[in-house]
Design an enzyme around this catalytic site. Structure first.
Site, PDB file in Angstrom:
ATOM      1  CB  SER A 192      19.415 -32.809  -5.490  1.00 40.73           C
ATOM      2  OG  SER A 192      18.673 -32.402  -4.543  1.00 40.73           O
ATOM      3  CD  GLU A 316      13.006 -30.856 -10.234  1.00 38.61           C
ATOM      4  OE1 GLU A 316      13.357 -31.746  -9.091  1.00 38.61           O
ATOM      5  OE2 GLU A 316      13.891 -30.547 -10.901  1.00 38.61           O
ATOM      6  CG  HIS A 412      13.934 -33.650  -6.876  1.00 37.18           C
ATOM      7  ND1 HIS A 412      14.900 -32.662  -7.318  1.00 37.18           N
ATOM      8  CD2 HIS A 412      14.865 -34.361  -5.649  1.00 37.18           C
ATOM      9  CE1 HIS A 412      15.940 -32.475  -6.672  1.00 37.18           C
ATOM     10  NE2 HIS A 412      16.134 -33.481  -5.748  1.00 37.18           N
TER      11      HIS A 412
END
Length: 491
Positions: A192, A316, A412
């Site tokens: 990320s 995600e 995610h």
């Protein structure tokens, strides 16, 4: 075990053949005149320094979603003593080992190298690598751009969080051999915001030569602030603190808690406006620390000698549809989003459904988030880097969590406990569900360590190319697939 570093001796602890060293300072306290300034070396020490407990995290707001998901308390934080790193190693003896340096995510607002999911014990024990995790300054303290208001002495202020990462890599270069690591074989990996940092460091002059391989999980090389935008955020911070622009130097003395409160207000206002992708503080293209947007720099040859492993998770966006403040989506709102995103919105929705995405409004909204913020940027980064080096490997994580009645899916951050082989860490089952596949954790941690060791993650994993878009799909049956999301990619 006692190890002597360039700044003084440290003593760690050993368990099951792995020694850990926690809370080692790699920079001086970034306070007083060093606030908003690049990191300086730490003061040396003579007596043996205990390295048995993590240092505090960087100043940050509470991450209510992750606290609730994992059932963990908030990280202790401190502005002065946050710049520390942690090491796991089988020891200084024997052949030198590959080094894996981890950069945590958290939208440049939250996170820490002390997160239990990032415990490097198993990677070190099972794969004979040296693992390093670290903290870096976050939010306004790490990315508030002040040059336009305070002058050239603060030219680097918008990227001091990245420069903290560089300082940690400098420390690794100078000290990791004493812990059994090879300073000439360092793999930088992150997820990320950590992956965005990896992409940035691939192009930064100050990071050149400090790592030899890179892994970017669910990140982007495309998002960075211009100096104009960064200065606008700074002005919003000053307004939130009731500080006139001509008195911007007062920011040096504002208590960290007040900075944090102002930062929260600015962040919330930007989210309400739909401004900034939830990243009010991010790397700044200042022409010096970060010369160009990373993707542009990579397309022009930056980082050409660095093998790259990168990828995303299938769903995600599902992580962002749970917890307090999560957006809701109905059919009309979803149609408006697809109308704005694609010339043929009906065909676009069909493409998402063909690739196995949930066809409900919330499911397709999550798919759109994942596509625009993560998967498409990852594909563009893979294409850009593959144009200058053949050493690019792409993955797609497709295993779905059973937690929260399956609402998380392959969301995610779900790959993280698999990468570190830490499925049994406290609270992880609230994220993965009960009995996640241990074999998948073994497969992924082996691939990451193999890449760190020799640059090729798996004998069956085809290198990426712009025509076939080969990707390794990670699931209970992991296998390479040519262009697994082709209908969506063709949009």
């Amino acid at each position: 075990m006692i190890i002597r570093t360039a700044h003084g001796p440290v003593e760690g602890t050993t368990s099951e053949g792995v020694s850990s060293f926690k809370g080692i300072p790699f920079a001086a306290p970034p306070v007083g005149p060093l606030r908003f300034r690049p990191p300086s070396p730490p003061e040396p020490w003579a007596a043996v320094r205990p390295a048995t407990h993590y240092g505090p995290a960087a100043v940050q707001p509470r991450d209510v979603l992750l606290e609730g998901m994992f059932g963990q308390p908030a990280f202790p934080t401190d502005e002065a003593s946050c710049l520390t790193l942690n090491i796991w190693t089988q020891g200084p003896h024997g052949p030198v080992r590959p080094v894996m340096v981890w950069l945590h995510g958290g939208a440049f607002l939250t996170g820490s190298g002390r997160d239990s999911v990032f415990d490097g014990s198993r990677l070190a024990r099972h794969h004979d690598v040296v693992v390093v995790t670290l903290n870096y300054r976050l939010g306004a303290l790490g990315f508030l751009y002040l040059k336009d208001l305070l002058g050239s002495q603060y030219a680097e202020s918008g990227n001091v969080g990245l420069l903290d990462q560089v300082a940690a890599l400098d420390w690794v270069r100078d000290n990791i051999a004493a812990f059994g690591g090879d300073p000439a074989n360092v793999t930088l990996f992150g997820q990320s915001a950590g992956a965005m940092s990896v992409a940035s460091l691939m192009t930064m002059p100050s990071a050149a030569g400090l790592f030899q391989k890179a892994i970017a999980q669910s990140g982007s090389a495309e998002y960075a602030h211009t100096t104009e935008r960064a200065t606008d955020v700074t002005r919003q911070m000053l307004a939130a603190l009731s500080i006139p622009e001509e008195a911007a130097g007062a920011l040096l003395d504002v208590p960290a808690v007040d900075l944090l409160n102002a930062q929260q207000g600015v962040s919330e206002a930007m989210r309400t406006r739909g401004d900034g992708l939830g990243l009010p503080f991010a790397p700044v293209v200042d022409g010096s620390v970060l010369p160009r947007v990373p993707l542009e720099a990579i397309r022009n040859g930056a980082g050409a000698r660095i093998p790259l492993l990168l990828g995303t998770n299938l769903e995600e966006g599902r992580l962002f549809l749970i917890g307090p403040g999560a957006p809701t989506m109905d059919e009309d709102s979803l149609s408006a989003l697809f109308d704005a995103a694609y010339p043929d919105p009906i065909a676009a929705r069909e493409a998402f459904q063909v690739t196995g995405q949930d066809a409900s409004p919330s499911g397709l909204f999550a798919a759109l988030i994942g596509e625009q913020m993560f998967r498409a940027p990852a594909a563009r980064l893979a294409e850009a880097h593959a144009s200058i080096t053949p050493d690019v490997w792409l993955y797609l994580f497709t295993w779905r969590s059973s937690a929260r009645n399956g609402d998380l899916g392959a969301c995610h951050s779900l790959e993280l406990p698999f990468i570190f082989d830490n499925l049994d860490q406290p609270g992880v089952h609230k994220f993965t569900g009960l009995e996640p596949p241990a074999e998948l954790a073994h497969t992924m941690s082996c691939a990451w360590a193999a890449f760190a060791r020799g640059g090729s993650p798996h004998p069956d994993w085809n290198r990426f190319d712009a025509d076939a878009h080969w990707a390794m799909t990670f699931d209970e049956d992991s296998r390479p697939v040519a262009d697994p999301l082709r209908p969506v990619r063709r949009l």
